[in-house]
Motif scaffolding. Structure first.
Motif, mmCIF file in Angstrom:
data_model
loop_
_atom_site.group_PDB
_atom_site.id
_atom_site.type_symbol
_atom_site.label_atom_id
_atom_site.label_comp_id
_atom_site.label_asym_id
_atom_site.label_seq_id
_atom_site.Cartn_x
_atom_site.Cartn_y
_atom_site.Cartn_z
ATOM 1 N N SER A 44 0.806 -1.228 0.000
ATOM 2 C CA SER A 44 0.000 0.000 0.000
ATOM 3 C C SER A 44 0.839 1.279 0.000
ATOM 4 O O SER A 44 0.453 2.280 0.601
ATOM 5 C CB SER A 44 -0.973 0.001 1.182
ATOM 6 O OG SER A 44 -1.791 -1.140 1.137
ATOM 7 N N LEU A 146 -3.534 -3.313 7.058
ATOM 8 C CA LEU A 146 -3.953 -2.899 5.720
ATOM 9 C C LEU A 146 -5.453 -2.713 5.552
ATOM 10 O O LEU A 146 -5.867 -1.848 4.777
ATOM 11 C CB LEU A 146 -3.450 -3.904 4.679
ATOM 12 C CG LEU A 146 -1.936 -4.028 4.552
ATOM 13 C CD1 LEU A 146 -1.573 -5.146 3.590
ATOM 14 C CD2 LEU A 146 -1.301 -2.715 4.144
ATOM 15 N N VAL A 147 -6.279 -3.498 6.256
ATOM 16 C CA VAL A 147 -7.722 -3.460 5.952
ATOM 17 C C VAL A 147 -8.649 -3.133 7.115
ATOM 18 O O VAL A 147 -9.813 -2.795 6.885
ATOM 19 C CB VAL A 147 -8.199 -4.786 5.303
ATOM 20 C CG1 VAL A 147 -7.421 -5.081 4.047
ATOM 21 C CG2 VAL A 147 -8.124 -5.945 6.269
ATOM 22 N N ASP A 148 -8.190 -3.220 8.342
ATOM 23 C CA ASP A 148 -9.073 -3.042 9.499
ATOM 24 C C ASP A 148 -9.052 -1.583 9.961
ATOM 25 O O ASP A 148 -8.109 -1.129 10.602
ATOM 26 C CB ASP A 148 -8.651 -3.977 10.626
ATOM 27 C CG ASP A 148 -9.583 -3.965 11.817
ATOM 28 O OD1 ASP A 148 -10.460 -3.069 11.906
ATOM 29 O OD2 ASP A 148 -9.434 -4.845 12.684
ATOM 30 N N VAL A 149 -10.110 -0.845 9.640
ATOM 31 C CA VAL A 149 -10.193 0.576 9.979
ATOM 32 C C VAL A 149 -10.160 0.797 11.497
ATOM 33 O O VAL A 149 -9.742 1.853 11.958
ATOM 34 C CB VAL A 149 -11.438 1.223 9.331
ATOM 35 C CG1 VAL A 149 -12.714 0.779 10.009
ATOM 36 C CG2 VAL A 149 -11.315 2.720 9.325
ATOM 37 N N SER A 157 -6.228 1.671 6.582
ATOM 38 C CA SER A 157 -7.277 1.602 5.555
ATOM 39 C C SER A 157 -8.052 2.913 5.412
ATOM 40 O O SER A 157 -8.578 3.206 4.338
ATOM 41 C CB SER A 157 -8.227 0.438 5.827
ATOM 42 O OG SER A 157 -8.897 0.621 7.040
ATOM 43 N N GLN A 158 -8.094 3.729 6.452
ATOM 44 C CA GLN A 158 -8.812 5.006 6.359
ATOM 45 C C GLN A 158 -8.153 5.964 5.368
ATOM 46 O O GLN A 158 -8.759 6.926 4.929
ATOM 47 C CB GLN A 158 -8.960 5.672 7.733
ATOM 48 C CG GLN A 158 -7.675 6.207 8.324
ATOM 49 C CD GLN A 158 -6.941 5.208 9.203
ATOM 50 O OE1 GLN A 158 -7.141 3.999 9.110
ATOM 51 N NE2 GLN A 158 -6.093 5.704 10.076
ATOM 52 N N ASP A 160 -7.218 5.067 2.359
ATOM 53 C CA ASP A 160 -7.621 4.612 1.026
ATOM 54 C C ASP A 160 -6.414 4.478 0.082
ATOM 55 O O ASP A 160 -6.399 5.019 -1.024
ATOM 56 C CB ASP A 160 -8.666 5.566 0.438
ATOM 57 C CG ASP A 160 -9.437 4.930 -0.709
ATOM 58 O OD1 ASP A 160 -9.527 3.681 -0.747
ATOM 59 O OD2 ASP A 160 -9.919 5.676 -1.569
ATOM 60 N N THR A 163 -4.478 -1.998 -1.598
ATOM 61 C CA THR A 163 -3.805 -3.121 -0.945
ATOM 62 C C THR A 163 -2.802 -3.802 -1.883
ATOM 63 O O THR A 163 -2.653 -5.005 -1.876
ATOM 64 C CB THR A 163 -4.837 -4.156 -0.449
ATOM 65 O OG1 THR A 163 -5.660 -4.548 -1.550
ATOM 66 C CG2 THR A 163 -5.668 -3.619 0.685
#
Length: 178
Positions: A44, A146-149, A157-158, A160, A163
């Motif tokens: 990312s 990477l994905v858990d806000v 992830s916030q 944007d 990934t």
């Protein structure tokens, strides 16, 4: 991680026995799988994953050797840059860095030679705040970053950023630098 990034596994061959022989402990199995699939590089555009890329900036073993040398340098006193922890020395207990971010967050394993197979992730944010301990695998921690806000203070992830994964500079499989 492979599905998340839509990455084609590289199948890198590594002499793990030699590396683990130098460290004096086995490395986490999921870390070895991640490295064999991805190599060292950047997730990312901001999360640096250290692998075993001799001579390049994404080599965790070179980073560990330098950190250990500095940590054990008597001219610098008895204060560790990883305080209150020490950098792992073979046969002991301490930290080995496996990742970081462009914001200077740092990700380590807490390795105890007397408890091989137990590799909690210790992380600290760039603000010099407290250490955070996560009793989860390297790949789960990385996935959550990477994905858990809600994975704060380390989740990204916030922002944007996607990934994707980019191999590190000088990686034998990419032919381009970052």
């Amino acid at each position: 991680m492979i599905e998340l990034t839509e990455w084609e596994p590289l199948g890198i061959s590594v002499d793990w026995a030699a590396i683990e022989g130098e460290l004096g402990v086995p490395l986490p199995a999921d870390y070895k799988e991640l490295y064999e699939a991805f190599g060292g590089g950047v997730f990312s555009d901001s999360v640096y994953f250290l692998g075993r890329d001799e001579g390049v900036s994404f080599d965790f073993l070179t980073q560990w050797r330098v950190s250990l040398s500095v940590d054990q340098d008597s001219k610098l006193g008895s204060v560790s840059a990883a305080g209150p922890y020490a950098i792992y020395a073979p046969g002991g207990k301490g930290l080995v860095e496996w990742g970081s971010t462009e914001w200077a967050d740092e990700y380590f394993w807490l390795i105890d030679a007397e408890q091989p197979g137990d590799y909690p992730v210790l992380a600290r944010s760039n603000d010099g705040g407290p250490w955070h301990r996560y009793d989860m695998s390297t790949s789960e921690f990385l996935y959550r970053v990477l994905v858990d806000v809600d994975f704060q203070p380390f989740g990204i992830s916030q922002y944007d950023l996607g990934t994707m994964f980019k191999p590190g500079s000088g990686h034998p499989f990419d032919g381009q630098s970052l």
